[in-house]
Write a protein that holds these residues in place. Sequence first.
Motif, PDB file in Angstrom:
ATOM      1  N   VAL A   1       0.811  -1.219   0.000  1.00 22.32           N
ATOM      2  CA  VAL A   1       0.000   0.000   0.000  1.00 22.32           C
ATOM      3  C   VAL A   1       0.844   1.269   0.000  1.00 22.32           C
ATOM      4  O   VAL A   1       0.337   2.355  -0.322  1.00 22.32           O
ATOM      5  N   ALA A   2       2.132   1.147   0.350  1.00 25.54           N
ATOM      6  CA  ALA A   2       3.000   2.331   0.339  1.00 25.54           C
ATOM      7  C   ALA A   2       4.448   1.890   0.336  1.00 25.54           C
ATOM      8  O   ALA A   2       4.804   0.851   0.907  1.00 25.54           O
ATOM      9  N   ILE A   3       5.280   2.687  -0.324  1.00 27.60           N
ATOM     10  CA  ILE A   3       6.735   2.519  -0.286  1.00 27.60           C
ATOM     11  C   ILE A   3       7.318   3.867   0.087  1.00 27.60           C
ATOM     12  O   ILE A   3       7.189   4.848  -0.663  1.00 27.60           O
ATOM     13  N   GLY A   4       7.920   3.937   1.260  1.00 30.25           N
ATOM     14  CA  GLY A   4       8.372   5.221   1.755  1.00 30.25           C
ATOM     15  C   GLY A   4       7.182   6.119   2.009  1.00 30.25           C
ATOM     16  O   GLY A   4       6.214   5.753   2.674  1.00 30.25           O
ATOM     17  N   GLU A   5       7.217   7.305   1.417  1.00 27.96           N
ATOM     18  CA  GLU A   5       6.115   8.251   1.569  1.00 27.96           C
ATOM     19  C   GLU A   5       5.151   8.195   0.390  1.00 27.96           C
ATOM     20  O   GLU A   5       4.215   8.983   0.337  1.00 27.96           O
ATOM     21  N   THR A   6       5.373   7.266  -0.555  1.00 28.73           N
ATOM     22  CA  THR A   6       4.561   7.206  -1.771  1.00 28.73           C
ATOM     23  C   THR A   6       3.449   6.173  -1.632  1.00 28.73           C
ATOM     24  O   THR A   6       3.739   4.985  -1.447  1.00 28.73           O
ATOM     25  N   PRO A   7       2.175   6.578  -1.720  1.00 26.22           N
ATOM     26  CA  PRO A   7       1.082   5.593  -1.723  1.00 26.22           C
ATOM     27  C   PRO A   7       1.133   4.762  -3.003  1.00 26.22           C
ATOM     28  O   PRO A   7       1.470   5.265  -4.075  1.00 26.22           O
ATOM     29  N   ILE A   8       0.790   3.501  -2.894  1.00 29.09           N
ATOM     30  CA  ILE A   8       0.827   2.593  -4.029  1.00 29.09           C
ATOM     31  C   ILE A   8      -0.600   2.181  -4.385  1.00 29.09           C
ATOM     32  O   ILE A   8      -1.300   1.584  -3.557  1.00 29.09           O
ATOM     33  N   ALA A   9      -1.019   2.507  -5.598  1.00 22.80           N
ATOM     34  CA  ALA A   9      -2.340   2.109  -6.071  1.00 22.80           C
ATOM     35  C   ALA A   9      -2.272   1.343  -7.381  1.00 22.80           C
ATOM     36  O   ALA A   9      -3.259   0.731  -7.785  1.00 22.80           O
ATOM     37  N   SER A  10      -1.138   1.379  -8.058  1.00 22.60           N
ATOM     38  CA  SER A  10      -0.981   0.686  -9.342  1.00 22.60           C
ATOM     39  C   SER A  10       0.446   0.170  -9.456  1.00 22.60           C
ATOM     40  O   SER A  10       1.332   0.553  -8.675  1.00 22.60           O
ATOM     41  N   VAL A  11       0.660  -0.683 -10.449  1.00 26.53           N
ATOM     42  CA  VAL A  11       1.987  -1.260 -10.648  1.00 26.53           C
ATOM     43  C   VAL A  11       3.018  -0.177 -10.948  1.00 26.53           C
ATOM     44  O   VAL A  11       4.158  -0.230 -10.466  1.00 26.53           O
ATOM     45  N   SER A  12       2.627   0.801 -11.731  1.00 30.14           N
ATOM     46  CA  SER A  12       3.578   1.858 -12.096  1.00 30.14           C
ATOM     47  C   SER A  12       4.004   2.682 -10.888  1.00 30.14           C
ATOM     48  O   SER A  12       5.102   3.239 -10.868  1.00 30.14           O
TER      49      SER A  12
END
Length: 821
Positions: free
Chosen positions: A186-197
């Motif tokens: 759901v997140a890597i570092g401070e970046t939310p993850i919603a898609s593969v890209s």
Amino acid sequence: MDRRTYTFVVASAAFLFFYLSLRAVVAPPQPEQAPPADQAAEVAQQDQEDIAEAETNAPTSEEVLGAGDQDAETEDGETAGIASTQGETEWFTIGSMDPAEKHNLLITFRNRGAGIERIEITTRNEEGRFAYRRVDTRSGYLGYFAGQPNAKIDGVTVNVVGPGTPAALAVANSGEKGIRVGDVIVAIGETPIASVSDIQESLVTTKPGNTVTVEVVRGGDSSKTLLFEAELSEHPLDLIRLATYGGDDEIKGNLSRLSCLVTLAQVGRKAIPIGQRSLQSMAAPESLMWTASQQTGDDGSETIRFETTIGSKALEEVGGEPVRMTRSFTIRPGSYVVDMDVEVINLGEAAQNLALRLEGPNGITPEGWWYSNKISPNFSGAAARDAVYRTTADGHELISGMTLLKEARKTPEDPNYAIFASDSSEAARDLKYIGVDAQYFAVAFMPPSEQATVGSYDRASATIVADASDIEKHKERAVNVSFFLNGKTIEVPPGKGFGQSIQMFAGPKEPELLNQHGIGDFVYYGWFSFFSSLLSGLLHILQSIVGNYAVAIVLLTVIVRGCMFPLSRNAAVNAQRMQELAPEMKKIAEKYKDDMEGRLKAQQALQKRVGFNPLAGCLPMFLQLPIFMGLYRALSVDIDLRQKPLWSPNGWASNLAAPDQFMYWGDWMPDFIAGRGTGWLGPYLNILPIFVVVLFITQQKLFMPPATDEQTAMTQKVMTIMTLFMGLFFFRVPAGLCIYFIASSLWGIGERLLVKKTLPKGKHFDLDGDGDVIDAVATKKNGDGKKTLTEKLLEQVNQKTPEPPTTPPSKRKRPPKKKKR
């Protein structure tokens, strides 16, 4: 024609010859700009959408199997392999990225299709780093997840985690080790993850060795959140990858398809129609669902086995009965070879005529397609990926990807390029190997170790794995290519089966490694192979001494130019003599102003009398041309120079086999300049070619004699313009070649300054009393007063015409007549 005109003509021919050999097309191919974020997300998910579409549109189990088949019992009591396109897609791996396991490959499979989705080369060097990493990215690597957007929460579901990857080695704050299949990132570092890209974008600014925090949701309904700390690694080279994971090298029109798929090529008297990939009653090979099992051998080998059953419902239209297919893949530590076995068992009550179709690999890395130039044995040139094969009849052959693309556009109903067919001669069907060849890597089907040929196949064809109409102009070199093999038709009794075994090499094009497997012809230097092999060997010796390939290239340049110093000195002497003859040549030009033929004859006569050869000064350049081409091709082919840096492995000029890539300007330069495949210069500003051009022009200004007339001035201006254009042509040559040019130019400047001090003193030519030109150096007498051979020849040339006799003809004596015998 004076010396400057000769030099201009010869230089023009040399530059043109080099450019034609360097470029298969006039317009240099260059990189495509990165897609917008929303488009990147859509592209990255396209492969998963294809899977969902295949599941939605696929026939049901009842459509694929006969109703009676579902209850049919096998000998071990299991249901007779209910096979369909329905079911849950799963991913599997063999091999590892863990250095302790000493595997060279990490291979990812998908049970839908039972094919290879991805191959990563995980070989380590002596320093523990990847021996073959990706050279187009310097960010950190977390792992390949075959991710899909989660339907319930914002995040990406993990479908596969390779052993030894940073994701597998990550440690959670609660003590759990490793991200697992089924976790949702759901997140890597401070970046939310919603898609593969989003996963790739979150890592863009990272470096290998950095530690990142990965937020993961685990457990489904009883979900809990975990925070993992993962130490990023370098990007291993993904030798085979899906087109949708191509990043900046993704080309519109290339298809994402699994590699090494298998299906039935013939059942009874019905074969796969021309231009199709499967029997009309069967699903596409990548849609068929297989069951998978894995095992590990005592020697560290790993095997994955797939099995599926095709029922009578799918085969009754062609008069067939149920069959079971099994296939396996095996790899061993320290090897680049994959053992592949396929078996077909007749489950029917009557004998059947069956044949298999085995598709080859596709999605081979197109590394550097916008700047590199593969050496091709064909006049038409090579693409970034080409089909290659060897048969007894044809020998080693290369079929360019651009040739395959043209064939597909010409006959879209039959896009395949036939290599041999069932009616071909036995020698034409005697296949030694077949594969897909890239710049520095290759994937090839080879015979098992106990066989001399690949196997019994009736048909082989090369093809593209792309929509030919969607491949854009100037990007044809990056088209995805593959091939397929149709096995011979075999009559299989009920309850019996037949099998086929083959080996697949997937690795670097190292000459010694390829020769071990009988595929050494994958390394091709072309016409200048002698010089390429010689210079490449010498370069490796120098590198082993100094430890740096850039320094080794400089030393190689010094050795080559030092050996050619006598020729260079003779060229300088020749130039000095030409300058002394210039006034006489000018007199001849004025005398024969309106008689071009007479002028040339007079100039040639003058040069012949004094023993002067104007082409002698061009000899060093002609000798340097094969050396230059040999070195260029050595740099283009030799994998040892790949990812070897000028000084820093992660800094500027970190790959001597590629442009130095000083600064990325693709975001703000116009597409016709910086477009990937469409621009003239490429997405990077390269400064080494600029240094090369500056040194070339400096040499011209320092050593070119002042213009004495308008014609000479115009010639010099044209040569300067040609040098600037040559800089455009060389803008994307390997950094190692630019280092050679820079070292050679600096040597040339120093050499000319040194040679000036060693030239003969005084004039070479003087005028005699009659105004004739003689060689003042060559006509000096020896100490004993005897004349030299040159002086005697000049006396014969300059001897006076005898005066006419003064005695009347009537008083002249006739010569005595000879008596007849």
